[in-house]
Motif scaffolding. Structure first.
Motif, mmCIF file in Angstrom:
data_model
loop_
_atom_site.group_PDB
_atom_site.id
_atom_site.type_symbol
_atom_site.label_atom_id
_atom_site.label_comp_id
_atom_site.label_asym_id
_atom_site.label_seq_id
_atom_site.Cartn_x
_atom_site.Cartn_y
_atom_site.Cartn_z
ATOM 1 N N TYR A 194 45.868 45.691 43.690
ATOM 2 C CA TYR A 194 46.915 46.700 43.842
ATOM 3 C C TYR A 194 46.589 47.635 44.991
ATOM 4 N N ASP A 195 47.602 48.020 45.743
ATOM 5 C CA ASP A 195 47.423 49.088 46.723
ATOM 6 C C ASP A 195 47.421 50.400 45.961
ATOM 7 N N ALA A 196 46.528 51.286 46.345
ATOM 8 C CA ALA A 196 46.444 52.565 45.638
ATOM 9 C C ALA A 196 46.519 53.713 46.636
ATOM 10 N N THR A 197 47.280 54.718 46.270
ATOM 11 C CA THR A 197 47.294 55.950 47.062
ATOM 12 C C THR A 197 46.558 56.999 46.252
ATOM 13 N N VAL A 198 45.529 57.537 46.862
ATOM 14 C CA VAL A 198 44.697 58.497 46.149
ATOM 15 C C VAL A 198 44.848 59.847 46.813
ATOM 16 N N LEU A 209 42.803 48.863 44.490
ATOM 17 C CA LEU A 209 42.163 48.735 43.194
ATOM 18 C C LEU A 209 42.367 47.288 42.751
ATOM 19 N N GLU A 210 41.272 46.651 42.376
ATOM 20 C CA GLU A 210 41.395 45.259 41.961
ATOM 21 C C GLU A 210 40.900 45.114 40.526
ATOM 22 N N VAL A 211 41.745 44.553 39.690
ATOM 23 C CA VAL A 211 41.355 44.285 38.302
ATOM 24 C C VAL A 211 40.866 42.851 38.232
ATOM 25 N N LYS A 212 39.671 42.694 37.718
ATOM 26 C CA LYS A 212 39.128 41.343 37.603
ATOM 27 C C LYS A 212 38.160 41.311 36.447
ATOM 28 N N GLU A 213 38.385 40.429 35.510
ATOM 29 C CA GLU A 213 37.525 40.231 34.347
ATOM 30 C C GLU A 213 37.165 41.559 33.677
ATOM 31 N N GLY A 214 38.184 42.388 33.502
ATOM 32 C CA GLY A 214 38.004 43.644 32.778
ATOM 33 C C GLY A 214 37.353 44.759 33.572
ATOM 34 N N LYS A 215 37.016 44.501 34.835
ATOM 35 C CA LYS A 215 36.433 45.539 35.677
ATOM 36 C C LYS A 215 37.425 45.923 36.766
ATOM 37 N N ILE A 216 37.270 47.153 37.253
ATOM 38 C CA ILE A 216 38.147 47.594 38.334
ATOM 39 C C ILE A 216 37.291 47.893 39.550
ATOM 40 N N THR A 217 37.618 47.237 40.652
ATOM 41 C CA THR A 217 36.907 47.512 41.891
ATOM 42 C C THR A 217 37.783 48.380 42.783
ATOM 43 N N GLY A 218 37.245 49.544 43.144
ATOM 44 C CA GLY A 218 37.983 50.441 44.026
ATOM 45 C C GLY A 218 37.394 50.392 45.421
ATOM 46 N N LYS A 219 38.271 50.238 46.407
ATOM 47 C CA LYS A 219 37.799 50.181 47.795
ATOM 48 C C LYS A 219 38.672 51.063 48.672
ATOM 49 N N ALA A 220 38.017 51.725 49.623
ATOM 50 C CA ALA A 220 38.777 52.517 50.581
ATOM 51 C C ALA A 220 37.938 52.719 51.826
ATOM 52 N N LYS A 221 38.623 52.891 52.936
ATOM 53 C CA LYS A 221 37.940 53.192 54.191
ATOM 54 C C LYS A 221 38.768 54.261 54.883
#
Lengths: 300, 183
Positions: free
Chosen positions: B112-116, B135-147
């Motif tokens: 998902y694209d996320a605006t923070v 934000l990526e949901v995968k196997e019950g975990k959420i990975t947040g990435k930003a630059k």
């Protein structure tokens, strides 16, 4: 109507309070079970020397420091000698940090062609947080070997006659952000002394201070008190040195005035032959340049 | 009045339910990178604390500045002593929200694209920021990435004249956090 506004207002307040607590709750959650970390005090002194004598600092692990020390001649030598500018004493030194607590170094001094080598052990590190330690305690041990011609070629000279040793216990504390202080009881053993009345074991008490003027500039001063009646056949005095540290990236420049001609601990303590009152003052500078030799693990 | 009580009760219920919707980490990764003509400086912090409430979108970061590691020991000392003044301001924090949390479904894997947006506090100075990330949901975990980039001047971090060519005025921040559900 009025009642409705009231309710809306209370609702609004409740909602506001609710969102605030939700974020606070999250903060508490993130800080829960946080292991307290040991917060070591850094930069008690900017380099491994207060002015000319050793400071409580070691070279950082994996880092090599090249130190170029230079003292001009004595200022009281007059215009003929351009107030000392015509002479120089130089020490070229290399220091390396093996671990956080162990450093070693070598130096070559032009004064009597003296080589010196030292070990520096940081036994205690000032810290707060998980471990509270009020001081940094560093033990310094060095050997100096002069390799110039024998001072008295007519007597029987042994190689060991060229050697002298210095041991220091450096106790330092950084008080707040700007001010650091150290005291350094110092013991020097000289294998061969000029006369029967001169002591081989010489004691001195050193004190050093740093005051940070700005983020890059500090004023440093250092005094080594030589206990009397130890060196009697030649003039020997306590040393006082004061100067400025200027830091630019990987370099530290130290510019100072001192009455010590020597640049290694053994000669600073035992071979200071003049006093400030008589103008036996030397203008000097140290330039130290730091190189990262071994990168930290995660950057390899 | 009954209505009001009902509303407050239901709000509390949401708060309670919300508890099960929290994802956190204490080992998140933030990298900062300064690219200047003379020197490229990089530092990593792998002890970043972050928490996301997927019910409300509340998103928080706590970054202990002394945990940033540099290639050069001296840089690390300068970072803490001269620039960030870590003894005075030990943490950098972000308190805000994922504003488009409604588009987000934790039950289903996906990117998902996320605006923070929210308040970023560095060096004792708080600024309202808005950045885009994922934000990526995968196997019950959420990975947040930003630059994104921050300007040192916005947080009154002063670079002395002698090293202006060694340190960039704009620092690139890369965030990479893997959030686990909080039970």
């Amino acid at each position: 109507m009025k009642k409705r506004i009231h309710i809306a207002f209370i609702l609004f307040l409740a909602l506001f309070a609710f969102t605030a607590t939700a974020q606070d709750e999250m903060t508490a959650l993130l800080n829960k079970d946080a292991k307290p970390v040991i917060d070591y005090t850094s930069a008690t002194f900017k380099t491994t020397r207060v002015v000319i004598g050793e400071s409580s600092e070691n070279p950082p692990p994996g880092n090599l420091i090249f130190v170029f020390s230079h003292h001009f001649g004595a200022i009281n030598t007059g215009y003929e000698n351009l107030y000392g500018l015509k002479q120089s004493q130089v020490r070229l030194g290399l220091e390396y940090g093996i671990t956080n607590w162990l450093g070693l170094g070598v130096g070559l001094n032009t004064l009597n062609n003296t080589w010196d080598g030292f070990l520096k052990v940081k036994a205690l590190r000032q810290s707060k947080g998980a471990r509270r330690m009020p001081i940094t305690l560093t033990i310094f041990g060095s050997t100096a070997i002069y390799t110039a011609k024998w001072q008295d070629p007519n007597r029987k000279n042994y190689f060991t006659s060229r050697m002298s040793y210095a041991t220091q216990v450096i106790i330092a504390r950084k008080f707040g952000e700007r001010f650091s202080l150290q005291i350094a009881p110092t013991y020097v053993h000289v294998n061969l002394v000029p006369s029967y009345n001169d002591h081989n074991n010489i004691f001195s008490l050193g004190g050093g201070a740093r005051f940070k003027v700005s983020q890059r500039v500090s004023i440093n001063a250092e005094y080594y008190y030589l206990f009397p009646k130890q060196i009697v056949s030649t003039p020997a005095y306590s040393t006082f040195s004061a100067g400025v540290d200027i830091e630019t990236g990987g370099h530290v420049f130290q510019i100072f005035l001192t009455n010590a001609m020597g640049e290694n601990m053994e000669s600073i303590i035992t071979q200071t032959t003049g006093t400030w009152w008589n103008g036996d003052i030397f203008l000097g500078f140290n330039i130290s340049r730091i190189f990262t030799v071994v990168k930290p693990k995660q950057f390899r | 009045m009954k209505k009001l009580i009902l509303i407050i009760l239901s709000l509390s219920a949401v708060a309670l339910a919300g508890h099960a919707q929290k994802f956190i980490t204490k080992t998140g990764h933030i990298k900062f990178y300064s690219d200047s003509p003379l020197e490229k400086i990089e530092a990593h912090n792998r002890q970043v604390k972050a928490g996301l409430d997927v019910a409300t979108g509340d998103f928080q970061f706590i970054v202990l500045l002394k945990s940033f590691e540099f290639v050069k020991a001296l840089m690390q000392e300068h970072f803490n002593e001269n620039y960030l003044e870590s003894d005075k301001f030990p943490n950098a924090t972000f308190i805000g929200k994922v504003s488009n949390i409604k588009d987000f479904n934790t039950g289903k894997d996906g990117l998902y694209d996320a605006t923070v947006e929210g308040k970023l506090t560095i060096h004792g100075i708080t600024r309202q920021v808005k950045e885009k990330g994922s934000l990526e949901v995968k196997e019950g975990k959420i990975t947040g990435k930003a630059k994104f980039n921050i300007l040192l001047s916005d947080y009154s971090i002063k670079i002395p004249g002698a090293v202006t060519n060694n340190i960039s005025k704009s620092i690139e921040i890369t965030v990479d956090v893997i959030l686990d559900i909080l039970n």
